[in-house]
Design an enzyme around this catalytic site. Structure first.
Site, PDB file in Angstrom:
ATOM      1  N   TYR A 132      70.744   6.405 -30.559  1.00  0.00           N
ATOM      2  CA  TYR A 132      71.002   5.235 -29.714  1.00  0.00           C
ATOM      3  C   TYR A 132      69.696   4.521 -29.341  1.00  0.00           C
ATOM      4  O   TYR A 132      68.698   5.150 -28.998  1.00  0.00           O
ATOM      5  CB  TYR A 132      71.778   5.633 -28.453  1.00  0.00           C
ATOM      6  CG  TYR A 132      73.252   5.954 -28.721  1.00  0.00           C
ATOM      7  CD1 TYR A 132      73.836   5.697 -29.957  1.00  0.00           C
ATOM      8  CD2 TYR A 132      74.061   6.506 -27.737  1.00  0.00           C
ATOM      9  CE1 TYR A 132      75.173   5.987 -30.211  1.00  0.00           C
ATOM     10  CE2 TYR A 132      75.409   6.799 -27.979  1.00  0.00           C
ATOM     11  CZ  TYR A 132      75.948   6.538 -29.224  1.00  0.00           C
ATOM     12  OH  TYR A 132      77.275   6.831 -29.460  1.00  0.00           O
ATOM     13  N   SER A 138      82.980  13.805 -34.136  1.00  0.00           N
ATOM     14  CA  SER A 138      83.284  12.413 -33.816  1.00  0.00           C
ATOM     15  C   SER A 138      83.687  11.702 -35.102  1.00  0.00           C
ATOM     16  O   SER A 138      83.070  11.927 -36.154  1.00  0.00           O
ATOM     17  CB  SER A 138      82.043  11.758 -33.202  1.00  0.00           C
ATOM     18  OG  SER A 138      82.305  10.421 -32.878  1.00  0.00           O
ATOM     19  N   ASN A 139      84.713  10.894 -34.994  1.00  0.00           N
ATOM     20  CA  ASN A 139      85.187  10.079 -36.129  1.00  0.00           C
ATOM     21  C   ASN A 139      85.701  10.946 -37.288  1.00  0.00           C
ATOM     22  O   ASN A 139      85.643  10.512 -38.440  1.00  0.00           O
ATOM     23  CB  ASN A 139      84.078   9.135 -36.611  1.00  0.00           C
ATOM     24  CG  ASN A 139      83.547   8.251 -35.509  1.00  0.00           C
ATOM     25  OD1 ASN A 139      84.293   7.484 -34.907  1.00  0.00           O
ATOM     26  ND2 ASN A 139      82.255   8.358 -35.195  1.00  0.00           N
ATOM     27  N   SER A 164      84.424   2.658 -27.456  1.00  0.00           N
ATOM     28  CA  SER A 164      84.758   1.227 -27.554  1.00  0.00           C
ATOM     29  C   SER A 164      86.199   0.946 -27.159  1.00  0.00           C
ATOM     30  O   SER A 164      86.932   0.227 -27.854  1.00  0.00           O
ATOM     31  CB  SER A 164      84.455   0.677 -28.957  1.00  0.00           C
ATOM     32  OG  SER A 164      83.061   0.577 -29.155  1.00  0.00           O
ATOM     33  N   LEU A 207      87.198  -0.981 -24.983  1.00  0.00           N
ATOM     34  CA  LEU A 207      87.397  -2.426 -24.755  1.00  0.00           C
ATOM     35  C   LEU A 207      86.982  -3.220 -25.999  1.00  0.00           C
ATOM     36  O   LEU A 207      86.670  -4.409 -25.902  1.00  0.00           O
ATOM     37  CB  LEU A 207      86.571  -2.874 -23.540  1.00  0.00           C
ATOM     38  CG  LEU A 207      86.802  -2.092 -22.244  1.00  0.00           C
ATOM     39  CD1 LEU A 207      85.856  -2.570 -21.138  1.00  0.00           C
ATOM     40  CD2 LEU A 207      88.260  -2.215 -21.783  1.00  0.00           C
ATOM     41  N   GLY A 208      86.942  -2.528 -27.135  1.00  0.00           N
ATOM     42  CA  GLY A 208      86.537  -3.218 -28.368  1.00  0.00           C
ATOM     43  C   GLY A 208      85.103  -3.723 -28.278  1.00  0.00           C
ATOM     44  O   GLY A 208      84.770  -4.756 -28.876  1.00  0.00           O
ATOM     45  N   GLY A 209      84.264  -3.023 -27.517  1.00  0.00           N
ATOM     46  CA  GLY A 209      82.870  -3.458 -27.364  1.00  0.00           C
ATOM     47  C   GLY A 209      82.764  -4.766 -26.578  1.00  0.00           C
ATOM     48  O   GLY A 209      81.749  -5.454 -26.624  1.00  0.00           O
ATOM     49  N   SER A 251      79.863  -0.024 -20.200  1.00  0.00           N
ATOM     50  CA  SER A 251      79.158  -1.003 -19.379  1.00  0.00           C
ATOM     51  C   SER A 251      78.012  -0.380 -18.596  1.00  0.00           C
ATOM     52  O   SER A 251      78.105   0.753 -18.128  1.00  0.00           O
ATOM     53  CB  SER A 251      80.143  -1.648 -18.397  1.00  0.00           C
ATOM     54  OG  SER A 251      79.462  -2.571 -17.575  1.00  0.00           O
TER      55      SER A 251
HETATM   56  N1  LIG Z   1      80.988   8.226 -31.582  1.00  0.00           N
HETATM   57  C1  LIG Z   1      80.744   7.008 -32.013  1.00  0.00           C
HETATM   58  O1  LIG Z   1      80.713   6.748 -33.225  1.00  0.00           O
HETATM   59  C2  LIG Z   1      80.502   5.921 -31.005  1.00  0.00           C
HETATM   60  C3  LIG Z   1      80.374   4.585 -31.443  1.00  0.00           C
HETATM   61  C4  LIG Z   1      80.168   3.598 -30.466  1.00  0.00           C
HETATM   62  C5  LIG Z   1      80.091   3.944 -29.116  1.00  0.00           C
HETATM   63  N2  LIG Z   1      80.178   5.265 -28.752  1.00  0.00           N
HETATM   64  C6  LIG Z   1      80.099   5.655 -27.304  1.00  0.00           C
HETATM   65  O2  LIG Z   1      81.097   4.952 -26.585  1.00  0.00           O
HETATM   66  C7  LIG Z   1      80.504   4.264 -25.489  1.00  0.00           C
HETATM   67  C8  LIG Z   1      81.308   3.024 -25.168  1.00  0.00           C
HETATM   68  O3  LIG Z   1      81.304   2.119 -26.295  1.00  0.00           O
HETATM   69  P1  LIG Z   1      81.173   0.564 -26.020  1.00  0.00           P
HETATM   70  O4  LIG Z   1      79.904   0.271 -25.303  1.00  0.00           O
HETATM   71  O5  LIG Z   1      81.431  -0.134 -27.301  1.00  0.00           O
HETATM   72  O6  LIG Z   1      82.408   0.385 -24.996  1.00  0.00           O
HETATM   73  P2  LIG Z   1      83.246  -0.851 -24.505  1.00  0.00           P
HETATM   74  O7  LIG Z   1      83.624  -0.538 -23.119  1.00  0.00           O
HETATM   75  O8  LIG Z   1      84.312  -1.164 -25.486  1.00  0.00           O
HETATM   76  O9  LIG Z   1      82.236  -2.096 -24.516  1.00  0.00           O
HETATM   77  C9  LIG Z   1      81.251  -2.247 -23.531  1.00  0.00           C
HETATM   78  C10 LIG Z   1      80.646  -3.616 -23.700  1.00  0.00           C
HETATM   79  O10 LIG Z   1      81.608  -4.581 -23.281  1.00  0.00           O
HETATM   80  C11 LIG Z   1      80.981  -5.453 -22.351  1.00  0.00           C
HETATM   81  N3  LIG Z   1      81.988  -6.005 -21.425  1.00  0.00           N
HETATM   82  C12 LIG Z   1      82.364  -7.297 -21.374  1.00  0.00           C
HETATM   83  N4  LIG Z   1      83.292  -7.468 -20.431  1.00  0.00           N
HETATM   84  C13 LIG Z   1      83.519  -6.294 -19.855  1.00  0.00           C
HETATM   85  C14 LIG Z   1      84.380  -5.867 -18.801  1.00  0.00           C
HETATM   86  N5  LIG Z   1      85.202  -6.681 -18.160  1.00  0.00           N
HETATM   87  N6  LIG Z   1      84.354  -4.578 -18.459  1.00  0.00           N
HETATM   88  C15 LIG Z   1      83.541  -3.727 -19.103  1.00  0.00           C
HETATM   89  N7  LIG Z   1      82.699  -4.070 -20.130  1.00  0.00           N
HETATM   90  C16 LIG Z   1      82.683  -5.363 -20.492  1.00  0.00           C
HETATM   91  C17 LIG Z   1      79.918  -4.607 -21.674  1.00  0.00           C
HETATM   92  O11 LIG Z   1      78.922  -5.455 -21.135  1.00  0.00           O
HETATM   93  P3  LIG Z   1      78.142  -5.092 -19.756  1.00  0.00           P
HETATM   94  O12 LIG Z   1      77.281  -3.906 -20.017  1.00  0.00           O
HETATM   95  O13 LIG Z   1      77.366  -6.331 -19.486  1.00  0.00           O
HETATM   96  O14 LIG Z   1      79.178  -4.837 -18.693  1.00  0.00           O
HETATM   97  C18 LIG Z   1      79.398  -3.803 -22.848  1.00  0.00           C
HETATM   98  O15 LIG Z   1      78.445  -4.553 -23.595  1.00  0.00           O
HETATM   99  C19 LIG Z   1      79.047   4.033 -25.913  1.00  0.00           C
HETATM  100  O16 LIG Z   1      78.169   3.884 -24.827  1.00  0.00           O
HETATM  101  C20 LIG Z   1      78.763   5.320 -26.658  1.00  0.00           C
HETATM  102  O17 LIG Z   1      78.412   6.338 -25.722  1.00  0.00           O
HETATM  103  C21 LIG Z   1      80.403   6.255 -29.665  1.00  0.00           C
END
Ligand SMILES: NC(=O)c1ccc[n+]([C@@H]2O[C@H](COP(=O)([O-])OP(=O)(O)OC[C@H]3O[C@@H](n4cnc5c(N)ncnc54)[C@H](OP(=O)(O)O)[C@@H]3O)[C@@H](O)[C@H]2O)c1
Length: 302
Positions: A55, A160-161, A212, A214-216, A267
């Site tokens: 990361y 994972s995955n 993800s 929230l779909g990132g 987030s």
């Molecule tokens: N195992 C794997 O292959 C894998 C792959 C990807 C991720 N992960 C893990 O999963 C975690 C979560 O993934 P993700 O970051 O893609 O999750 P997510 O919750 O789908 O997306 C978070 C992103 O959405 C934004 N966002 C926009 N509006 C939002 C709202 N209303 N509420 C919350 N967030 C909002 C956040 O911005 P702000 O920060 O500005 O709020 C942040 O950039 C990662 O940190 C990682 O630990 C694992």
């Protein structure tokens, strides 16, 4: 406030929501701000933190380690999850010619040593194989896991995955249980709902970690027809539920799954983290659940 729950029947516990640290380097926080963020999510009951060696181009574990060094006693209050096996093309590894996976015993052990150093801790609560590796020799991974468990450097292991077959293959070589499969699930990615991945978790009574959710963030911003359909339906449900946030409706949709998933919050904004945790109190009907399914697919169920 949320609490720790059994992630598996063998009693290993994670918090009901997990804090993801993938985007930590993007948050541009000072060490004091990082410490503040960590303490605030611990206060909410989010004690499990999700990392990976890669990361932030191999920087996030170290950024987190700096915070732990400020208050070492915090280590005992949390479960640290990290991952290995992806080898990125990176200025940190100029000799690499191609992005690839490496589940060799030597790489798994070396990666853990590196993560421990970066995080400033002498053990990991949970190590995950980040992506399924077509060259994975399950016996070799089992040897690496056994060595790391025996030395006390890693307490529990997961993946994972992974597909259910990949999960079963690795499990067949271990004399202890894998404790999770961390997979992507959201209203814009529903593959794991239909390919047996989540069914396997329910069968084994293992809670999947969900990334993800929230779909990132794309669900809130994308201009695709799917995202627009989803926003309409999520807003309607939100109104019916008395004005819940769209993010909360999505988390409630995930929490309705019988495999009892543990969503990872992405987030770095503590108000959004609070909002996510409060979604635990929401309850969607079956019809709400399928309205979101239909908005995602663009057609009704068969
Ligand atoms: N195992 C794997 O292959 C894998 C792959 C990807 C991720 N992960 C893990 O999963 C975690 C979560 O993934 P993700 O970051 O893609 O999750 P997510 O919750 O789908 O997306 C978070 C992103 O959405 C934004 N966002 C926009 N509006 C939002 C709202 N209303 N509420 C919350 N967030 C909002 C956040 O911005 P702000 O920060 O500005 O709020 C942040 O950039 C990662 O940190 C990682 O630990 C694992």
């Amino acid at each position: 406030m949320i609490s720790r729950v059994d992630a598996t029947p063998n009693g290993f516990q994670l918090s009901e929501f997990i804090q993801g640290y993938w985007r930590l380097a993007e948050w541009k926080m000072s060490p004091a701000q990082r410490l503040d963020f960590l303490k605030q999510h611990l206060e909410l009951g989010i004690t499990s933190v999700d990392h990976a060696d890669i990361y932030g181009n191999y920087s996030c574990e170290q950024l987190f380690g700096e915070v732990l060094a400020l208050e070492p006693a915090l280590r005992q209050q949390m479960e640290i999850v990290t991952k290995c096996d992806i080898k990125l093309l990176s200025d940190k590894y100029p000799q690499r010619t191609v992005k690839h996976y490496d589940t060799s015993e030597a790489h798994i052990v070396a990666s853990v040593e590196n993560s421990l150093k970066n995080l400033g801790t002498d053990y990991l609560d949970l190590l995950l194989i980040h992506r399924p590796d077509p060259l994975m020799n399950a016996d070799e991974v089992a040897d690496a896991f056994a060595q790391l468990k025996k030395s006390g450097k890693v307490r529990h292991f997961g993946v994972s995955n992974f597909t259910p077959y990949q999960f079963d293959l690795l499990q067949s070589r271990l004399d202890f249980s894998l404790v999770t499969n961390q997979v992507e699930v959201s209203p814009v990615n529903m593959f794991a709902l239909h390919d047996g991945t989540l069914d396997q978790m329910q069968m084994k009574r293992i809670r999947p970690m969900i990334w993800s959710a929230l779909g990132g963030g794309k669900i809130f911003t994308a201009e695709t027809e799917q995202a627009q359909r989803l926003r309409t339906v999520l807003s309607n449900i939100s109104e019916e539920l008395g004005g819940a946030g769209l993010d909360q409706v999505i988390y409630a949709w995930l929490l309705k799954l019988p495999c009892q998933p543990l969503p990872i919050i992405g987030s770095g904004n503590i108000e959004r983290v609070r909002s996510a945790v409060a979604a635990k109190e929401l309850s969607l009907t079956r019809e709400h659940w399928f309205q979101i399914w239909q908005a995602s697919k663009g057609h009704e169920v068969a």
